[in-house]
Scaffold this active site. Structure first.
Site, PDB file in Angstrom:
ATOM      1  N   HIS A 195       7.238  11.017 -11.752  1.00  0.00           N
ATOM      2  CA  HIS A 195       8.469  11.592 -11.191  1.00  0.00           C
ATOM      3  C   HIS A 195       8.283  13.084 -10.869  1.00  0.00           C
ATOM      4  O   HIS A 195       8.900  13.952 -11.506  1.00  0.00           O
ATOM      5  CB  HIS A 195       9.653  11.384 -12.155  1.00  0.00           C
ATOM      6  CG  HIS A 195      10.986  11.493 -11.461  1.00  0.00           C
ATOM      7  ND1 HIS A 195      12.113  10.842 -11.881  1.00  0.00           N
ATOM      8  CD2 HIS A 195      11.372  12.203 -10.366  1.00  0.00           C
ATOM      9  CE1 HIS A 195      13.131  11.146 -11.088  1.00  0.00           C
ATOM     10  NE2 HIS A 195      12.700  11.973 -10.163  1.00  0.00           N
TER      11      HIS A 195
ATOM     12  N   GLU B 275      12.014   5.507 -17.285  1.00  0.00           N
ATOM     13  CA  GLU B 275      11.082   6.638 -17.445  1.00  0.00           C
ATOM     14  C   GLU B 275      11.212   7.241 -18.832  1.00  0.00           C
ATOM     15  O   GLU B 275      12.340   7.356 -19.329  1.00  0.00           O
ATOM     16  CB  GLU B 275      11.394   7.703 -16.381  1.00  0.00           C
ATOM     17  CG  GLU B 275      11.118   7.197 -14.998  1.00  0.00           C
ATOM     18  CD  GLU B 275      11.599   8.157 -13.902  1.00  0.00           C
ATOM     19  OE1 GLU B 275      11.974   9.297 -14.224  1.00  0.00           O
ATOM     20  OE2 GLU B 275      11.598   7.737 -12.743  1.00  0.00           O
TER      21      GLU B 275
ATOM     22  N   ARG C  86      14.863   6.264  -7.023  1.00  0.00           N
ATOM     23  CA  ARG C  86      15.042   6.095  -8.463  1.00  0.00           C
ATOM     24  C   ARG C  86      14.484   4.729  -8.854  1.00  0.00           C
ATOM     25  O   ARG C  86      14.587   3.770  -8.067  1.00  0.00           O
ATOM     26  CB  ARG C  86      16.524   6.154  -8.836  1.00  0.00           C
ATOM     27  CG  ARG C  86      17.135   7.533  -8.772  1.00  0.00           C
ATOM     28  CD  ARG C  86      16.600   8.454  -9.868  1.00  0.00           C
ATOM     29  NE  ARG C  86      17.271   9.724  -9.892  1.00  0.00           N
ATOM     30  CZ  ARG C  86      16.820  10.838  -9.299  1.00  0.00           C
ATOM     31  NH1 ARG C  86      15.693  10.819  -8.630  1.00  0.00           N
ATOM     32  NH2 ARG C  86      17.485  11.964  -9.404  1.00  0.00           N
TER      33      ARG C  86
HETATM   34  O1  LIG Z   1      14.384  13.235  -8.493  1.00  0.00           O
HETATM   35  C1  LIG Z   1      14.594  14.370  -8.261  1.00  0.00           C
HETATM   36  C2  LIG Z   1      15.892  14.944  -8.060  1.00  0.00           C
HETATM   37  O2  LIG Z   1      16.893  14.220  -8.098  1.00  0.00           O
HETATM   38  O3  LIG Z   1      15.956  16.161  -7.852  1.00  0.00           O
END
Ligand SMILES: O=CC(=O)O
Length: 313
Positions: A279, A261, A232
């Protein structure tokens, strides 16, 4: 089950939307301009929330939904869900582990290769016609580099397995040492960074792992070091990382995630040694479908009073 109200917090996958719409009374939050009006009209009908990495279920949302029984997240990460509140209120929570592990680990290695071997830069170089004029600068070998992994959970372990296949010695940091991994354990991220050439962030975001990569960690990794983040954004102190990259105190970086983000620090846009992704760690057709099926399977199990497939709470 078609009278059970399920709230999707934002657009995710068309397949998931269609399948939820076939089985439940589906509410799509993004189709309503006034949240308060929407809640006034519908809050008593909603028994489940489907969130993701952008919008989960925060304290406000949970408190606004008096009939909420379950949050089924279309993500493995739980940082957008107020777990404490769910626990207090007896609300069940599920996520999508395992099915996305390979994809995220593949992407971590992909980002490492892209940075070390200048793959994105080389692509731009060819497409911009520069090959006719000059040569791409030499890259750096990835095979054999000491890889330091922050978090040896499902994803971190899958990254480690891949790194071993590239002949890389694997070091890791986690809260406690894992038995019989064959990898070198460090009980501090600082020690991990000073003994690694590439640092890969693969842990869950919690209060303890917020800014786990700070200026000190960046400095000990040093000007030949590379950081990859598939965890993250808030795992890394982003302004510190940007300064290190701009000032040449780090060799490069590959990010799939960012602190705010979809905002990305613009200073990174001009850096050839940085590879940026929006992401997409688990964003393959196969994995997205499997995640959607898990979200639906958990909801069905809950409302049929069967055991949840992937319970968190
Ligand atoms: O970042 C992706 C998730 O948490 O599935």
């Amino acid at each position: 089950m078609d009278s059970v109200g399920v709230l999707m917090t934002c657009p995710m996958l068309d397949y998931l939307e269609e399948q939820l719409g076939k089985r439940f009374k589906l509410f799509k939050l993004w189709n309503h301009s006034s949240l308060s009006e929407f809640m006034r009209a519908n809050s008593n009908s909603i028994r489940a929330v489907v969130g993701n990495t952008q919008i989960g279920a925060d304290a406000n949302m949970i408190d606004s939904l008096p009939e909420l029984e379950i949050v089924s997240s279309y993500s493995v990460g739980l940082d957008k869900i107020d777990l404490k509140k769910c626990k207090e209120k007896g609300i069940r929570v599920t996520n999508t582990p395992d099915v996305l592990t390979d994809d995220v680990a593949d992407l971590a290695i992909g980002l490492a290769l892209a940075v070390f071997r200048r793959i994105s830069e080389g692509d731009r170089f060819v497409k911009n016609g520069l090959w006719k004029k000059t040569d791409l600068e030499l890259g750096t070998k990835f095979s054999g580099k000491a890889v330091g992994i922050i978090g040896l959970g499902r994803i971190g372990s899958a990254v480690a397995k891949r790194a071993v296949a590239f002949g890389c010695p694997v070091n890791y940091y986690s809260r406690t040492e894992k038995p019989d991994t064959g990898y070198k354990y460090y009980s501090s991220v600082l020690d991990l960074a000073s003994n690694s050439e590439i640092l890969i962030v693969a842990c869950a975001l919690t209060e303890e792992t917020y800014h786990i990569v700070n200026r000190q960690v960046i400095d000990v990794l040093g000007p030949k070091g590379i950081i990859i983040n598939v965890g993250r954004g808030p795992h890394i102190d982003e302004p510190e990382l940007v300064s290190a990259l701009v000032e040449g105190r780090l060799a490069g970086a590959g990010f799939d995630v960012f602190e705010n983000e979809p905002e990305v620090p613009e200073q990174l846009f001009g850096l050839e040694n940085v590879v940026l992704l929006p992401h997409v760690g688990s964003d393959t057709v196969e994995t997205s479908m499997a995640m959607a099926d898990l979200v639906i399977g958990n909801l069905e199990a809950h409302f049929l009073k069967k055991p949840l497939l992937t319970p968190v709470i």
